[in-house]
Motif scaffolding. Sequence first.
Motif, PDB file in Angstrom:
ATOM      1  N   ARG B  95       0.829  -1.208   0.000  1.00  0.00           N
ATOM      2  CA  ARG B  95       0.000   0.000   0.000  1.00  0.00           C
ATOM      3  C   ARG B  95       0.863   1.257   0.000  1.00  0.00           C
ATOM      4  O   ARG B  95       0.515   2.263  -0.596  1.00  0.00           O
ATOM      5  N   THR B 132      -5.135  -5.077  -7.112  1.00  0.00           N
ATOM      6  CA  THR B 132      -6.589  -5.192  -7.179  1.00  0.00           C
ATOM      7  C   THR B 132      -7.163  -5.595  -5.817  1.00  0.00           C
ATOM      8  O   THR B 132      -8.170  -5.043  -5.371  1.00  0.00           O
ATOM      9  N   ARG B 135      -7.306  -2.778  -2.813  1.00  0.00           N
ATOM     10  CA  ARG B 135      -8.412  -1.853  -2.618  1.00  0.00           C
ATOM     11  C   ARG B 135      -9.490  -2.468  -1.708  1.00  0.00           C
ATOM     12  O   ARG B 135     -10.053  -1.796  -0.864  1.00  0.00           O
ATOM     13  N   GLU B 138      -8.270  -2.343   1.827  1.00  0.00           N
ATOM     14  CA  GLU B 138      -8.368  -0.996   2.366  1.00  0.00           C
ATOM     15  C   GLU B 138      -9.793  -0.679   2.782  1.00  0.00           C
ATOM     16  O   GLU B 138     -10.037  -0.087   3.827  1.00  0.00           O
ATOM     17  N   GLU B 139     -10.734  -1.121   1.953  1.00  0.00           N
ATOM     18  CA  GLU B 139     -12.139  -0.859   2.268  1.00  0.00           C
ATOM     19  C   GLU B 139     -12.535  -1.569   3.569  1.00  0.00           C
ATOM     20  O   GLU B 139     -13.186  -0.998   4.438  1.00  0.00           O
ATOM     21  N   ILE B 153      -5.789   3.736   0.347  1.00  0.00           N
ATOM     22  CA  ILE B 153      -5.820   3.625  -1.115  1.00  0.00           C
ATOM     23  C   ILE B 153      -7.279   3.333  -1.455  1.00  0.00           C
ATOM     24  O   ILE B 153      -7.823   2.306  -1.054  1.00  0.00           O
ATOM     25  N   CYS B 154      -7.922   4.256  -2.145  1.00  0.00           N
ATOM     26  CA  CYS B 154      -9.358   4.108  -2.325  1.00  0.00           C
ATOM     27  C   CYS B 154      -9.708   4.140  -3.818  1.00  0.00           C
ATOM     28  O   CYS B 154      -8.821   4.149  -4.666  1.00  0.00           O
ATOM     29  N   ALA B 155     -11.000   4.184  -4.099  1.00  0.00           N
ATOM     30  CA  ALA B 155     -11.445   4.132  -5.490  1.00  0.00           C
ATOM     31  C   ALA B 155     -11.623   5.540  -6.043  1.00  0.00           C
ATOM     32  O   ALA B 155     -11.855   6.483  -5.294  1.00  0.00           O
ATOM     33  N   LEU B 169      -7.379   3.669  -9.080  1.00  0.00           N
ATOM     34  CA  LEU B 169      -7.125   3.833  -7.653  1.00  0.00           C
ATOM     35  C   LEU B 169      -6.762   5.282  -7.352  1.00  0.00           C
ATOM     36  O   LEU B 169      -6.192   5.989  -8.183  1.00  0.00           O
ATOM     37  N   PHE B 274     -15.045   4.667  -1.272  1.00  0.00           N
ATOM     38  CA  PHE B 274     -15.030   3.435  -2.052  1.00  0.00           C
ATOM     39  C   PHE B 274     -16.197   3.322  -3.029  1.00  0.00           C
ATOM     40  O   PHE B 274     -16.370   2.306  -3.677  1.00  0.00           O
TER      41      PHE B 274
END
Lengths: 362, 287
Positions: B95, B132, B135, B138-139, B153-155, B169, B274
């Motif tokens: 990350r 992949t 993410r 992280e969520e 690290i988000c969307a 990302l 997210f």
Amino acid sequence: MDPTEARLQKLRGRAMPRNHNARTISALATNPGCGRRALMDAAGADKQKLAAYTGYPAPFGQSQFAIVRGNAFEAQVKENGAAQLLSLLREQLRLDITEAHYSDLGDVGGNETSEVRHARTKRLLTTVDEKQGTMFDHPLLRLRVGGRHAYLEPDLIAFQLHGKCHVVEIKSFAVIDGQADPAKVAAAAIQSAVYVLALRDLLGEHKVHDETILVCPENFSSKPVATPVDVRRQLTVVKRQLSRIARIEDLLGCCPDDLTFDLEADENGIPRRPAREVEAAIRQVPANYAPECLSTCELCYLCRDEAHGTTAALGKPVREELGGIEYVRTVLDLARGAAPPPETEEVAAQLIRAAGIRAALL
Amino acid sequence: MAEVTEGAETVEALERRIGQLRVAVREAVLAGDKARAKTLRAELKRAEQAWEDVLAEAEDAGITQSAQSPHSRQSAGNAGRTATPEQTGPLLPLREQVHEALSLLQVPAAPKLIATVHEAFFATTFPTTRVTSLRRDEERSFRAAPFARPYYICAALAADFLSPSRGLLAVSTWPMERRVIGSLSPRVDFLQAAIRIAEAIERIPAPVPAARRLLWRFAASIPGAAADASHIQPEAVRQAAEAELSVHKDADTRTRREAAARARHQLADTEQLFGTRSFRPAADQEA
């Protein structure tokens, strides 16, 4: 569920449906008289599996390597907001610098079902002008094939100035010194034509350009190059063939009610239905074998075996020359001087003459 | 993947889970239920592996924090680092590597670009498949303990539906305007990234070939940026990118501002980072 849908589902059995795509439609268009293919495709039956199970596996389908290479090339061309593609389109379509929009229609707010994606594609393509949309990635179009809707996913649709759409097809075969494999180009052109047709269905005739853009790797590099392909001829071919494809309802009417291609797979996916029975079920639907099937249909070997001894198996020109005589054996008998039925007297005379010439030569 | 999802759990929770699983395995074996024992054993193994991973990550973080401050790492100044992953293995958890690359680009990016940028400027790379699953981790971590970490690290969010944009990302500390993606945003972000990469290359005394290759890949798709790969000037690329950027910038900013305002107004904290999966198209609201 309407009765046709229910019948088709019964034909397919418990297997997952396989959907029509541009590849299968163009294959169907090459042999529109084949009820077997039309019915099995409409039902979404897995022809590959059925052919293999009944003992006629076709060395057919795309190679894994080709699929991987194709996907990698497409991803490369489309990465970073389709940057590479945009420069090609700017050269090819003379896109204005302001036209750089990129819309991904691969999912709609996380929903990936065909209906929703098609509705979104329709909405965007019909309402957006070139000021708000240039490239539409993963659009989902719909085309009526044999009385049913088939969903189609072109690689990309690009809008040009003055609101005309271009279908963009990305293929991973190389264009070397400006030359590509003609068979592959022809296949790509007919696929593009299917997309153009579906797009015209959606937007209207004059909104879609009959020139599609074919994007391929150039020479031995992975650098993409765009070539315009005029698909007017392919369009007329596809249109005519699609109109000739027998209506699914009519085909279903000719089949017994209890007909099914179900393999009766157990929970591990291992078929339990006897192969002979499955084969007999397939043979109940009339096919129209022609040698061209060998390069487009998974069931080709089964049908060829079935067509053994018929004049059709030798190809369309042979059958036409022989004026509708069905079996090779009959042809040979006539050539040896057997008494012809009244409708084949003319052909019989020619055959006797041909046999005479052959005998004189040998 | 279970081992990845469990990576986000705390060490304590994992230890509790391992204890529970051991009991369950014992019971299944004594009951003679072989199939159940087998699946439980597999689960136990995964939990133990996850415990090891969390520990390793904590150890890594400890080392790098004491070695240098996060800020100096984010600059492109240490691009001369020549270690390859084969030789030393990555020094940072995934990350943080992704964060480094995104901080250089300053725009949402796809895993492939993130990995390439990291390779070019920080000399290590990673398989994009791992990014992949990052993410998702992280969520999960955010849902378990919101805002516990300095960044996530988000969307990036699609401007119309505020759903996670496929394959892009972003960093949670960025303003919402930067994290929403309208129809012009992919192009704008591409040009911004080109500018950032050109600037980063200008800052390094001797750019590595990978960095120049990366710059050429950008330059090739920008009109007037460079004639060919051998005559590529970062300054020229920057100017060309800025010229095209000025054409798109206003329209894109408008779309992004509007979408960002909508996102702040409509979405909960987790969804803001997210994305949402519920339908809330912009056009339908206007209608």
